[in-house]
Design an enzyme around this catalytic site. Sequence first.
Site, PDB file in Angstrom:
ATOM      1  CB  CYS A  72     -25.974  -8.908 -15.850  1.00 44.00           C
ATOM      2  SG  CYS A  72     -24.641  -8.665 -17.050  1.00 44.00           S
ATOM      3  CG  HIS A 111     -22.853 -12.459 -15.314  1.00 43.32           C
ATOM      4  ND1 HIS A 111     -24.075 -11.852 -15.494  1.00 43.32           N
ATOM      5  CD2 HIS A 111     -22.824 -12.876 -14.021  1.00 43.32           C
ATOM      6  CE1 HIS A 111     -24.764 -11.902 -14.370  1.00 43.32           C
ATOM      7  NE2 HIS A 111     -24.021 -12.517 -13.458  1.00 43.32           N
ATOM      8  CG  ASP A 128     -25.410 -12.164 -10.338  1.00 40.58           C
ATOM      9  OD1 ASP A 128     -25.984 -11.179 -10.838  1.00 40.58           O
ATOM     10  OD2 ASP A 128     -24.938 -13.092 -11.012  1.00 40.58           O
TER      11      ASP A 128
END
Length: 285
Positions: A72, A111, A128
């Site tokens: 991520c 995250h 995202d």
Amino acid sequence: MSDNEFDLDTYLDRIAWRGERRPDAATLRGVHLAHMRGIPFENLDALGGTAPSLALPDLTAKMLHSRRGGYCYEHNTLFAHALEALGFRVTRLAARVVVGADRPESRPRTHMALLVEAPDDPQPYLADVGFGAIGALLEAVPLTAGVEFHDGGRRHRLVQVRHRGPLPLWVLEVHRPDKGEAPGGAGGGWEAQYAFTTEPFEHPDFEVINWYIATHPRSPFSRRAYVQRLTGDGHLALDDRLLTTTRADGTVTERELADEAEVHRVLVEEFRITAPDGLTLLARP
């Protein structure tokens, strides 16, 4: 070109984007989906015992010029640079992954997600491209509570929940169809994916989180391979030696890979990834 100058042409070639380069909602959604299709999710650096670099030259070399992906922090750092080069304003967010949690506060902020604003649009968007799960957003969605979004064939919504902090707590939810049902079906229910506020986080914050997640001995990312790729017909996921294929019609098939050699072959042929030399891919005991 300086180390901090983003190579937008190479990035757009990597994700096969041939559309407009305007800072508007249509471009944001399109580039988001193209990134998801073009660059796989993988944690092979962490599996090899090192925290991946978040420096722009290193991300460019790894994710744009090599057969590699990232997790991520890498994906969303790269995507943030791309969006800023296109003219968007981007705020880096830190979220709590809450899949399976009883309450958001029981999970740390590990995250990275993005809040994106266009110059002439009052509506901010959640973007995202680095959530390594089938519940991930495929396109950016407006930061609006209680509205169901259909993004790339998936169904998401954002809700606000009560908590102790001064800022609203947003939760991204994905609609899970009943077993065997196509994603657009009426059955199933909503499942929380992650929770966040819109407080800005900076590059040094993610350097610390990245190091912790990549190197902590109890982190799942340092113990087993997690690889994901969006395909034209669905979604591929590798969890250690378990290969899961989820097709657009909702059909799910699972297969356990035999050994290291087969895992390497599947990475190359199915995920378009060349693993680092000498890396042991199967989970440690």
